[in-house]
Design a protein around this motif. Sequence first.
Motif: not given
Length: 367
Positions: A195-197, A226-229, A262-265, A273-277
């Motif tokens: 979410a936004g910082l 942790f997922s978020g660009g 890299k994710s924005r949405t 995240s699924a690809q990394i896992i």
Amino acid sequence: MENQGLFYFFIGLTLFFTAVAALLFYKMKRMSDLRTLRLGRLGILYLANLFFAFNSLIAVGLIYRFSDHPTTLTNIGLIFLVIEMIMLLLFPMLFGFVLPISILILTIKMWRRESKSIANLILPILMFIFLVVDWLAIYVGDLSDQWIWLKVLFFAYPILSAYLAWHFMVYFLSSWIYGRQMRNQKAPFYVVLGAGLVQGEKVGVLLGNRIKAAVNAADEKTVLLFSGGQGPDEKIAESEAMQKYAIEELKFPKTRTMIENKSRTTFENLVFSAQIIKEESQQNSPKFLFFSSDYHVFRAALFAKSLDLQADGGRGGKTAMYYRVPAFIREFIAVLNTERKKHMIWVGLIVGGLIILAIGLEIMQKI
């Protein structure tokens, strides 16, 4: 007892509705995939059958009340009747007085503590629209019969209100039941959605609660991803700030953390995240749980199912009530938007049917 036949009839109804409610409860508990709005529809049917069983039991007690042999059933029936009458009396007060005041208080808190945006005014805007349409409906109802066509058209308001209320209840119950069922789920990987910082680099309360929920649910082997660009107004990627917060503030081992930056949405959060896992676990369809804010979890679960991801479960970090209510309504609107074609067809059929009826009545009146 004079009303023995009636007594056994309502006993039978009580047992029947109780059995149906038990069957529906069993079906909900046995569902293999809870990421569906069918969960809410089953929940409504379950509550409806409990309600009918409740009222059948009231009838049993009242039959004994007017017989020559009152028993404990009499007192039970009367107690249930009093409870139901109190609830029915409280409903108008709730929607006519408590709800508008609550919306006003929540909006003031939202406006003072969060961003001053139009999105944060969604509750009072909706309330104002309903009040205006309510006033128009009362005004139209008082018109003479020469305005019969307009009266018929205004039937669209209660019908569409009921349609909207049905879908909101389905979504609300689906979300609530889903959250209850997910509380004890486990997986080797937990994905925390970003979410936004705050100030472009710090974890705020909303995001912090997501991280805390994941850390508290983790065991000694769980890996947190942790997922978020990095947004245009942020100094670092959300995932990096989240990882730092978990390690420094919550003392979570760095060796059991990963980042996806890299994710924005939400779509990208889940897919990337699924690809990394998948690469880390060397499995084609690795299972993981995701963590978001409580109001957002169920929509994210529906999203994960639409992407055919094995993110079977999700949990939510706690959110302040003043923020949760309008945010949950925005989530509901977003879910409606995913099936907008279906809803547009239904609304078109309802309004179109009323227009045809209004034209027919107007022609008959002139003839």
